[in-house]
Design an enzyme around this catalytic site. Structure first.
Site, PDB file in Angstrom:
ATOM      1  N   SER A 138       0.798  -1.230   0.119  1.00  0.00           N
ATOM      2  CA  SER A 138       0.026   0.080  -0.058  1.00  0.00           C
ATOM      3  C   SER A 138       0.808   1.134  -0.031  1.00  0.00           C
ATOM      4  O   SER A 138       1.927   1.128   0.417  1.00  0.00           O
ATOM      5  CB  SER A 138      -0.790   0.177   1.154  1.00  0.00           C
ATOM      6  OG  SER A 138      -1.381   1.232   1.470  1.00  0.00           O
ATOM      7  N   TYR A 151      -1.713  -0.369  10.965  1.00  0.00           N
ATOM      8  CA  TYR A 151      -1.904  -0.763   9.389  1.00  0.00           C
ATOM      9  C   TYR A 151      -0.819  -0.681   8.582  1.00  0.00           C
ATOM     10  O   TYR A 151       0.084  -1.308   7.929  1.00  0.00           O
ATOM     11  CB  TYR A 151      -3.028  -0.073   8.688  1.00  0.00           C
ATOM     12  CG  TYR A 151      -3.079  -0.253   7.267  1.00  0.00           C
ATOM     13  CD1 TYR A 151      -3.911  -1.607   6.892  1.00  0.00           C
ATOM     14  CD2 TYR A 151      -2.757   0.524   6.268  1.00  0.00           C
ATOM     15  CE1 TYR A 151      -4.198  -1.707   5.500  1.00  0.00           C
ATOM     16  CE2 TYR A 151      -3.038   0.265   5.075  1.00  0.00           C
ATOM     17  CZ  TYR A 151      -3.568  -0.818   4.619  1.00  0.00           C
ATOM     18  OH  TYR A 151      -3.946  -1.248   3.138  1.00  0.00           O
TER      19      TYR A 151
END
Length: 290
Positions: A138, A151
């Site tokens: 990501s 995350y």
């Protein structure tokens, strides 16, 4: 690799919806037989189709990982495993002070350790086929926004593991590629927002004073960011390319935002990045009452 490989298997984890489902369908359209990891039978029914075979796969359950390896080993057509796409992920956003340690562990179990578990289980097949591992990271694997500690921490770690694994496996003919999506329209942002709101509701009054406005801004920013993102199919096409081109790059970005932010992370000083991050959140902060 060529555009049609009906006698080869691809594995895509986290294929119930969003990027994973789009990737599974794109690979099937290119002629591969895709084992699409889903967590529930009804998700499997939704994605089942020509070239897409759903398999129940919760990466945190060793018996599911073993069953997937057994499925490949006992394939009736003896098809080789051409690539593993590690896509499964969950999103949990909360300040480090208030995110329970069990939630940190749950996120790392899915977003990092689960990928390591399935990679370990399937590497023997990839060695035999000189196949490929595609790890879906990501833009959060390069820049960690406020409340994204868990995350982004898992994604930063996945980037490091991917670098190490690429260097370990290159001499043996197994390639490792990282894909870094930016804003992509998917259901994960909505689920993450719901979790963030649930955690916010559990904060004590002092924590609410500290972080309530920040969480509200992060949730609103995340939903707007995702709403304006690329369709999942665009991300799926990039990932399919990363899994199939003959000479892949070590990293691919998905979307202009990801390309820009990953470059900024390399060249800008931390304090400048801090100011950019704060400016991005500012329009979403709740207005103070007068």
């Amino acid at each position: 690799m060529t555009a049609s490989h009906g006698n080869e298997i691809m594995v895509v984890s986290g294929a119930s919806t969003g990027i994973g489902a789009a990737t599974a369908r794109e690979l099937a359209a290119r002629g591969f037989h895709v084992l699409a990891g889903v967590r529930r039978e009804r998700d499997g029914d939704a994605i089942r189709g020509d070239g897409v075979e759903p398999v129940i796969l919760d990466l945190t359950r060793p018996e599911h990982v073993r069953a997937l390896a057994d499925r490949i080993a006992s394939d009736p057509r003896h098809r080789p495993l051409r690539a593993l796409v590690n896509n499964a992920a969950i999103s949990v956003n909360a300040p480090a002070e208030v995110l329970p340690l069990d939630e940190w562990r749950r996120l790392f179990d899915v977003n990092l350790f689960g990928h390591i578990a399935i990679t370990q289980a399937l590497l023997p097949f990839l060695h035999r086929s000189h196949g490929r591992i595609v790890n879906i990271s990501s833009v959060g694997g390069k820049i960690a926004m406020a409340t994204y500690g868990a995350y982004a921490g898992a994604k930063f770690a996945l980037e490091a593991v991917s670098d190490s694994l690429r260097r370990e496996l290159a001499p043996h003919g197994v390639q490792v590629v990282v894909v870094e999506p930016g804003a992509v329209r998917s259901e994960m942002a909505g689920r993450g927002a719901a979790t963030a709101n649930d955690l916010a509701a559990m904060m004590n009054p002092e924590q609410r004073r500290r972080y309530g406005g920040l969480i509200e801004a992060v949730v609103a920013h995340s939903l707007a960011f995702t709403r304006n993102g690329l369709p999942s199919a665009r991300a799926g096409a990039v990932i399919a390319d990363a899994a199939t081109v003959r000479r892949p790059r070590t990293r691919y970005t998905v979307g202009r935002d990801a390309a820009l932010l990953t470059r900024l992370a390399r060249f800008l000083p931390d304090r400048v990045l801090d100011r950019i991050a704060a400016a991005n959140l500012r329009p979403y902060l709740p207005r103070q009452g007068t």
